[in-house]
Design a protein around this motif. Structure first.
Motif, PDB file in Angstrom:
ATOM      1  N   SER A   1      73.460  40.628 -35.016  1.00 47.07           N
ATOM      2  CA  SER A   1      74.653  40.721 -35.097  1.00 47.07           C
ATOM      3  C   SER A   1      75.409  41.791 -33.957  1.00 47.07           C
TER       4      SER A   1
ATOM      5  N   ASP B   1      69.686  42.927 -36.981  1.00 44.34           N
ATOM      6  CA  ASP B   1      69.817  41.567 -37.558  1.00 44.34           C
ATOM      7  C   ASP B   1      70.486  40.405 -36.500  1.00 44.34           C
TER       8      ASP B   1
ATOM      9  N   MET C   1      77.535  36.527 -34.870  1.00 48.29           N
ATOM     10  CA  MET C   1      76.072  36.696 -35.132  1.00 48.29           C
ATOM     11  C   MET C   1      75.371  35.793 -34.014  1.00 48.29           C
TER      12      MET C   1
END
Length: 650
Positions: free
Chosen positions: A474, A472, A511
């Protein structure tokens, strides 16, 4: 072999025109099993030792002495009877030497490797250049050495897929190793150097009585089939194909690590690398800048699926094994599909007499599979396996665990897993144990990369930190000091067995990207801060500067991470960024599937592209970099790239 597992050593001397001379030299006791007889034996060149294999697949080491004073009285055997030595055969018969065998002691084995080759038995044992080699019908041959009076397995080799019935090894004068065996219904001679079948004879397969002979001009194979003696003969044919460039692997190279450089007298400096591939093997190879040739030193074939990640634990101090020895010594961890990790001890040293000018000794230390406990379960066909295809995506050795703050012989390894977990393993090399000690499923999606690093405070206080990245985008930062200390204590008390601990929650999550993170690197700055660089599927690169602050006390909750600076380049490359390295605090290198290698300068205004080089390796998988000091004190940076091939740049 006789009743009750008794094995006899008989010395038989042929005398032309006279009956043979038979002398009982020794008596040995095979370990209890259902099929209690030996299948092969060899005397060790060290003297006084006999190694043999039995039908149960075990290797046994016995003491032996060829002193004639310990032998039973010699007799001659003719026409089913026995004659005393030196007398006419027509004279009165004497009892066989076997009737006096109780005069010799019944020796027990001094070393036993029970069931080493499985229940199908050992087919041959041989000695070559100080090593012992054994073959079996389990599809592998093993290399062993003698430590004192104990047999120690160094590694196992699987010649090729489908060659389950290995009968014998032949060492050729040119340094090749030929593996003889049966593949389905064919007799096969397989070359370990070229990785191909040299000869294939359609014989029906699996003959227990056969013989093979070869020379540069012909080859002959004889065997018994249905009671008939069959003979296959073939004249040598000129080889019409020439290998222009030998392959390192059969499929894509997925990972590469540089072990180091070795100085060889009369040669240029040789760089030693380890590569892993989709063909389920790892390869230790030497690369010379002068000849530009890559020469394989050793090939590791213990994985049952693709090799996706490599990690090296190199000796850093006098307490580490191999420190100060001549050559290169390191622990190699390899991991990949089917949740499998293998660990080896590598020792590379100069050998001017060999083709590569290097010798590489490989010792298999330990292995681990998550589903081993599953395979031992009863009625497992009635249960649902949660994730049968877990893969290890990345490995990183936790540095600084053998210190005064953590005086443990255990080494720790962090792994990124496709089942959304970050796992930590402990290795005790002396006991050859690799144990899962901690894990966390914080990411909730496939974890692609991990990097472990050590933070040392001005007062000497240490923290073991871990960085993990997922699909994702991250990037999470963990303090694993407390789990590692608790695991070391639990392993010491439980003698190497424990239930996995929880890693807890990460200290900080950034992130960094909009999708999967394919490359990650952490570098410490002179000020004691940390540059964390990452590259993503979307072609972007991201760099953040971290500061570590330690609270009072030993609790991990006292560790605090703070982001001081963040820099991102959204379109740094036109494809996935699969390699990134921080060379200096002000210099970065990135590589992508778009076959561009870019140098970046980090300054107050962000990242500035300095130069771009095109490389020739398609489908880039990974990059490794190192620095070399030149005569004038300048540093020169080198990098190696892998994918559909291997390339080294400077």
């Amino acid at each position: 072999s006789g009743p009750d597992g008794e094995m006899l050593w008989l010395d038989v001397t042929h005398r032309p025109g006279r009956a043979p001379w038979v002398q009982l030299m020794g008596r040995y006791l095979l370990p209890p099993c259902k099929q209690r007889w030996h299948t092969c034996a060899a005397f060790l060149p060290q003297g006084g030792l006999l190694v043999c294999g039995d039908r149960r697949g075990s290797l046994l080491l016995f003491p032996c002495s060829s002193s004639p004073g310990q032998a039973v009285e010699s007799t001659s055997i003719t026409n089913g009877g026995t004659d005393s030595v030196g007398e006419d055969p027509s004279s009165e018969l004497e009892p066989s030497c076997l009737s006096h065998k109780e005069a010799l002691p019944l020796e027990a084995p001094v070393s036993v490797l029970f069931g080493l080759h499985g229940k199908t038995g050992v087919t041959s044992v041989a000695c070559h250049k100080g090593y012992i080699y054994s073959t079996g019908r389990d599809g592998v041959y093993r290399q062993l050495r003698l430590q004192g009076q104990q047999l120690e397995v160094l590694r196992k080799h699987r010649p090729c897929k489908g060659l389950q019935w290995i009968e014998e090894l032949r060492f050729t004068p040119d340094g090749d190793l030929h593996v003889l065996g049966f593949h389905a219904d064919n007799f096969v001679v397989w070359s370990s150097r070229t990785g191909e079948n040299l000869h294939c004879v359609p014989c029906g397969g699996g003959h227990r009585s056969w013989s093979y002979w070869s020379s540069p001009s012909a080859e002959v194979f004889a065997f018994i089939k249905s009671g008939d003696v069959m003979l296959y003969h073939r004249e040598a044919e000129p080889c019409e194909q020439q290998v222009l460039l030998a392959s390192l692997h059969g499929r894509e190279i997925t990972c590469v690590r540089r072990l180091g450089a070795v100085e060889v007298p009369g040669h240029t400096t040789l760089n030693v690398f380890v590569t892993g591939s989709e063909d389920t093997t790892s390869c230790v190879l030497a690369l010379s800048e002068h000849s530009r040739a890559a020469v394989p030193l050793a090939r590791l074939s213990d994985h049952i699926s693709s090799v996706r990640a490599l990690a090296l634990a190199v000796p850093t101090g006098p307490g580490d094994k191999g420190f100060g020895d001549k050559g290169l010594s390191a622990l190699l961890f390899s991991a990949g599909g089917r949740a499998q990790i293998e660990c080896y001890r590598l020792l590379c040293s100069a050998d001017p007499a060999s083709e590569s000018a290097l010798a590489c000794q490989v010792v298999h230390v330990a292995s681990h599979r998550l589903d081993k406990h599953w395979e031992r379960k009863k009625n497992r066909h009635k249960l649902v396996k949660m994730d049968p295809e877990t893969r290890y995506m990345s490995l990183s050795v936790v540095p600084g665990t053998g210190t005064e703050q953590l005086p443990t012989p255990w080494k720790f390894l962090a792994a990124a897993c496709s089942d959304a977990s970050v796992r930590v393993f402990g290795l005790l090399e002396a006991a050859r144990k690799l144990v899962l000690v901690a894990e966390s499923f914080h990411h909730q999606r496939c974890v692609l990369k991990v990097e472990a690093f050590l933070h040392v405070q001005a007062g000497g206080e240490r923290r073991h930190l871990l960085c993990s990245a997922a699909t994702d985008g991250s990037v999470a930062f963990w303090d694993i000091s407390r789990p590692i200390a608790d695991a070391a204590d639990a392993l010491h008390r439980a003698e190497g067995e424990m239930q996995p601990l929880a890693l807890g929650a990460p200290l900080l999550t950034v992130m960094a990207h909009s999708c999967g993170v394919n490359s990650l690197h952490v570098c410490e700055t002179p000020e004691g801060r940390y540059l964390v660089a990452s590259g993503s599927d979307d072609g972007s690169i991201h760099v953040c500067l971290l500061e570590v602050a330690l609270g009072r006390g030993e609790d991990a909750a006292g560790t605090c991470l703070r982001v001081l600076e963040r820099v991102a380049v959204p379109c740094a490359h036109a494809a996935h960024v699969t390699g990134i390295r921080v060379l200096r605090p002000d210099l970065l290198l990135s590589a992508s599937v778009d076959q561009r290698l870019t140098l970046w300068r980090r300054g107050p205004g962000g990242l500035e592209a300095l130069s771009t080089t095109f490389f020739h390796v398609p489908d880039l998988a990974e990059v490794d970099c190192w620095e070399v000091g030149e005569a004038g004190g300048e540093l020169r940076y080198y990098c190696v790239l892998c994918g559909q091939g291997l390339e080294m740049l400077r």
